[in-house]
Design an enzyme around this catalytic site. Structure first.
Site, PDB file in Angstrom:
ATOM      1  N   HIS A  27     -48.701  18.204  34.756  1.00 20.16           N
ATOM      2  CA  HIS A  27     -48.551  17.338  33.599  1.00 20.16           C
ATOM      3  C   HIS A  27     -48.051  18.168  32.411  1.00 20.16           C
ATOM      4  CE1 HIS A  27     -51.510  14.303  35.260  1.00 20.16           C
ATOM      5  NE2 HIS A  27     -51.999  15.392  35.842  1.00 20.16           N
ATOM      6  N   GLU A  53     -52.503  20.659  33.378  1.00 26.04           N
ATOM      7  CA  GLU A  53     -51.780  20.279  32.165  1.00 26.04           C
ATOM      8  C   GLU A  53     -51.142  21.521  31.558  1.00 26.04           C
ATOM      9  OE1 GLU A  53     -51.358  17.337  30.640  1.00 26.04           O
ATOM     10  OE2 GLU A  53     -52.964  16.029  31.389  1.00 26.04           O
ATOM     11  N   HIS A  59     -46.631  14.298  37.256  1.00 25.83           N
ATOM     12  CA  HIS A  59     -47.286  13.020  36.963  1.00 25.83           C
ATOM     13  C   HIS A  59     -46.286  11.876  37.135  1.00 25.83           C
ATOM     14  CE1 HIS A  59     -50.382  10.958  34.074  1.00 25.83           C
ATOM     15  NE2 HIS A  59     -50.447  10.488  35.307  1.00 25.83           N
ATOM     16  N   ASP A 103     -44.029  12.895  32.504  1.00 27.41           N
ATOM     17  CA  ASP A 103     -44.302  14.331  32.523  1.00 27.41           C
ATOM     18  C   ASP A 103     -44.358  14.881  33.950  1.00 27.41           C
ATOM     19  OD1 ASP A 103     -46.748  12.691  32.452  1.00 27.41           O
ATOM     20  OD2 ASP A 103     -47.863  14.564  32.443  1.00 27.41           O
TER      21      ASP A 103
END
Length: 189
Positions: free
Chosen positions: A36, A118, A154, A164
């Site tokens: 992400h 992330e 994602h 993303d």
């Protein structure tokens, strides 16, 4: 960054436990990595707003955008800052809340069988070399502990809903470094 602690916590990362997690279904094995990007406020880097968001401490009055996301309960297993610093919010044996409504290879609920990573970033800017170095270390460590078969963005598991990690993410580098991992069709060629 390769020694695992109980519950799927990785030694060598900063641990900042999030309340936003749950148990994985008993039959689920971690087999998917989901990449992400996140920045709070959007397209701004630095500060500790992402950490506050993942631990339910984000002040909705601190920025106009924060009022829009107030009350969301979100987490990821790992967050990689622009300088490569890694924070872990959820033990990988647990289910982080990063994917939302999602499907990969006709299997729904990707949170049940994935680890979410992330990267501090946005769809509009390239990621830093230090982030890729940290990501490779994470992927290597995760592959030693879990039967990882695929790595996706994602956007691949929630098409039309998410974009993303964005067009600046270097999928070619992933393909070169991990030729045995499955990728989304649009990045595997």
């Amino acid at each position: 960054m390769s020694e695992w602690l109980a519950g799927g916590w990785l030694r060598g990362t900063r641990h900042l436990p999030s309340p936003n997690f749950g148990e994985r279904p008993l039959e689920s094995q971690v087999s998917l990595l989901v990449v992400h990007n996140i920045s709070l406020p959007p397209d701004e880097f630095g500060g500790d707003f992402v950490e506050q968001f993942f631990t339910n401490r984000l002040d909705p009055a601190a920025h106009p955008y924060f009022a829009e996301i107030a009350g969301l309960q979100v987490s990821a297993h790992f967050y990689v800052r622009r300088d490569g610093t890694v924070t872990q919010f959820v033990g990988c044996d647990q289910r982080a809340w990063h994917a939302g409504r999602s499907t990969w290879r006709e299997r729904e609920n990707c949170n049940d069988y994935s680890v979410g990573i992330e990267l501090e970033g946005s769809d509009t800017q390239p990621f830093e070399a230090a982030q890729y170095a940290a990501l490779w270390s994470l992927v290597d460590a995760l592959r030693r502990r879990y039967p990882i078969a695929d790595i996706v963005g994602h956007s691949h598991i929630a098409p039309g809903r998410k974009t993303d990690p964005g067009s600046h993410f270097d999928w070619a580098a992933v393909r070169r470094r991990y030729p045995g991992l499955g990728l989304a069709a649009e990045v595997s060629a």
